[in-house]
Motif scaffolding. Sequence first.
Motif, PDB file in Angstrom:
ATOM      1  N   GLN A 213       7.895   9.361  24.269  1.00 57.97           N
ATOM      2  CA  GLN A 213       7.641   9.940  25.575  1.00 57.97           C
ATOM      3  C   GLN A 213       6.407   9.334  26.223  1.00 57.97           C
ATOM      4  N   ASN A 214       6.496   9.097  27.522  1.00 58.03           N
ATOM      5  CA  ASN A 214       5.367   8.609  28.300  1.00 58.03           C
ATOM      6  C   ASN A 214       4.340   9.728  28.435  1.00 58.03           C
ATOM      7  N   ILE A 327      -1.071   7.443  20.417  1.00 56.96           N
ATOM      8  CA  ILE A 327      -0.915   8.877  20.633  1.00 56.96           C
ATOM      9  C   ILE A 327       0.498   9.336  20.310  1.00 56.96           C
ATOM     10  N   LYS A 328       1.473   8.446  20.478  1.00 54.70           N
ATOM     11  CA  LYS A 328       2.867   8.859  20.292  1.00 54.70           C
ATOM     12  C   LYS A 328       3.118   9.464  18.906  1.00 54.70           C
ATOM     13  N   LEU A 329       2.320   9.059  17.924  1.00 47.04           N
ATOM     14  CA  LEU A 329       2.524   9.590  16.577  1.00 47.04           C
ATOM     15  C   LEU A 329       2.196  11.080  16.512  1.00 47.04           C
ATOM     16  N   LEU A 330       1.326  11.544  17.422  1.00 49.68           N
ATOM     17  CA  LEU A 330       0.982  12.956  17.422  1.00 49.68           C
ATOM     18  C   LEU A 330       2.192  13.820  17.775  1.00 49.68           C
ATOM     19  N   LEU A 331       3.065  13.285  18.648  1.00 51.82           N
ATOM     20  CA  LEU A 331       4.224  14.054  19.088  1.00 51.82           C
ATOM     21  C   LEU A 331       5.168  14.381  17.941  1.00 51.82           C
ATOM     22  N   LYS A 332       5.115  13.594  16.890  1.00 42.36           N
ATOM     23  CA  LYS A 332       6.024  13.790  15.768  1.00 42.36           C
ATOM     24  C   LYS A 332       5.473  14.770  14.736  1.00 42.36           C
ATOM     25  N   ASN A 333       4.226  15.234  14.982  1.00 40.59           N
ATOM     26  CA  ASN A 333       3.590  16.144  14.025  1.00 40.59           C
ATOM     27  C   ASN A 333       3.797  17.589  14.473  1.00 40.59           C
ATOM     28  N   PHE A 336       1.127  19.578  16.251  1.00 37.52           N
ATOM     29  CA  PHE A 336       0.749  19.245  17.621  1.00 37.52           C
ATOM     30  C   PHE A 336       1.693  19.920  18.615  1.00 37.52           C
ATOM     31  N   HIS A 337       2.507  20.816  18.139  1.00 32.92           N
ATOM     32  CA  HIS A 337       3.482  21.514  18.964  1.00 32.92           C
ATOM     33  C   HIS A 337       2.789  22.308  20.077  1.00 32.92           C
ATOM     34  N   GLY A 338       3.268  22.146  21.304  1.00 37.60           N
ATOM     35  CA  GLY A 338       2.763  22.930  22.420  1.00 37.60           C
ATOM     36  C   GLY A 338       1.465  22.453  23.025  1.00 37.60           C
ATOM     37  N   ALA A 355       1.889   6.886  25.883  1.00 38.99           N
ATOM     38  CA  ALA A 355       2.300   7.066  24.489  1.00 38.99           C
ATOM     39  C   ALA A 355       1.712   6.026  23.555  1.00 38.99           C
ATOM     40  N   HIS A 356       1.398   4.838  24.087  1.00 37.49           N
ATOM     41  CA  HIS A 356       0.918   3.735  23.242  1.00 37.49           C
ATOM     42  C   HIS A 356      -0.605   3.595  23.252  1.00 37.49           C
ATOM     43  N   THR A 357      -1.309   4.495  23.954  1.00 38.64           N
ATOM     44  CA  THR A 357      -2.765   4.429  23.961  1.00 38.64           C
ATOM     45  C   THR A 357      -3.296   4.570  22.534  1.00 38.64           C
TER      46      THR A 357
END
Length: 571
Positions: A213-214, A327-333, A336-338, A355-357
């Motif tokens: 996700q962007n 940062i995109k890796l955080l979305l999969k944890n 990090f929900h919500g 997402a790639h920062t």
Amino acid sequence: MLTWLIETLQKYPEIAVMLTLLIGFAIGKTHIKGFTLGTVTGVLLVGIAIGSLHIEIPSATKSIFFLFFLFCTGYGIGPQFFQGLRKDGLPIALFSFIVCCSSLLFCWGIASLLHFDTGTTAGLMSGANTCSAIIGVASNTINELNISDEDKAKLVNQIPVAYAVTYIFGTAGTSWFLSVIGPWFMSGSRAKLIEETKEMEAKINEATSEGEQNMKTAYDHVAFRAYLVNGELTGTGKSVKDIEQMFYQKKRVLYILRVRRSGKLLDISPDFIITPGDIIGVGGQRDAAIASESLLGKEVADAELLTFPVQTINVIITNKKTINRPIKLLLKNNDFHGISVRKITRTGIEIPLNAHTILQKGDMIELVGIQEELDKAVPLLGYKERGGVETDIIYLAGGIVLGTLFGALSFRVGNVPLELSTSGGALIAGLFFGWLRGVYPRYGYIPAASQWVLAKLGLHVFIAIVGLSASAGFLKGLREEGVTLFLAGMVLSLLPMTLALFLSKYVFKFHPAIGLGACAGAHDESAPLLAVQDALNSKVPALGYTVAYAVANITLTTSGVIIVLLMHKGG
């Protein structure tokens, strides 16, 4: 009345300093067709004007304020400075170091050719590179030379003369050069570079795997809304986790935060089953919620469902598992929900958020979410920045004491005595203690507002006293070398930047937008960065600026010592 005012200023020099700050800041912040003189130059010139009234101020006073400035400057950039010395930041760090060293050599060559004295040369180096700190370290170094007090005073008084003459082009001229000539050199035209920058942004933002996700569009303009669930979304029943995953695959980051069933608010978990007729509280991207209304169901006004505390916190990146990762890796944890990310700042500069920062040690990331969710997310990143305004004075004063004691140590190379000086020691101590605070963030808290006040006030009080003390010789020096100095400043401002553009394009082969940001950072000035960002309508140049600026700040400040020693030896 005028006589009384003059006598009062002479009797109470502290009033003269405050008056200098008052008028200097007002003049320095005045915009004339988009141009500002700058507060440092404004304070310096006003100090020189008021100093003509023969205001006497103890010279040691300005040193105290200068130490505050240097320590807080080092403290603020410490994490990024040491990060830049690592593998990922090394190319930009090396680039900035080479550019700054070239500026030192160019200054030495120009000054030798034009037979400038040591003080004028130090002021030229300071103004052309817009590095005000050189004024202080060069003055301290001159006062350590084995010459008469009269000669020391004469040389020190020449520094602000040269600085004032060369600073304006150093700021405005370099900003114009990098924002107008820079795009043409790097890409052939500004329009082409804008296109290349947009392509880079698109490439960064483009999902490289399903579900990515962007972050820029996902987390800006966060909305919390309530919907009456229909069967199209859940069928007979579907878990919270499955619903969120369904939207995730559609490139829409939405979270189910609360549920009302049969009039009652219920606690939920990822496995909680949502059924038709439930009212769900959803948080996430406003556009994603609007685009998903047909699936979510009918939007309803449920004030109680949406009445829950949402907090905004700042977190310092210190977790080794997060550093140098996107940062995109955080979305999969799951922890990090919500959570929503508002922005990321690095050395006080906001950098592009997507997402790639890549997160770096010492970055400040702003999070938005429910307290319970934030408490889970913080350990993934590092340390929650404490609130409040109380500065750790023990850490601040201890760092300055240790740094100045270290700087006062002297050793000899042959017959030449060498020492870092108290100002150089304070700067290095600031770097070390800033880095140390990144490693152990529970200690050494100096709020950003306090850093700003100590650094700004420290520098400007120092400059005010310099101006008040140097007034006598300013006009004479300006008459004797004004035009020559201005032209020398133009050359010294542009030569290193020309070299920087060449190195960026042909040697280091940076992306043009990042390369221009690195050039601005190597000039130790934010004005060229803002000009480049405005010209490209993008924040991408900030990715090249932060490390380059951190290295330049240290290298150029240190050059104040070196240029004095070179010119004194040559003289």
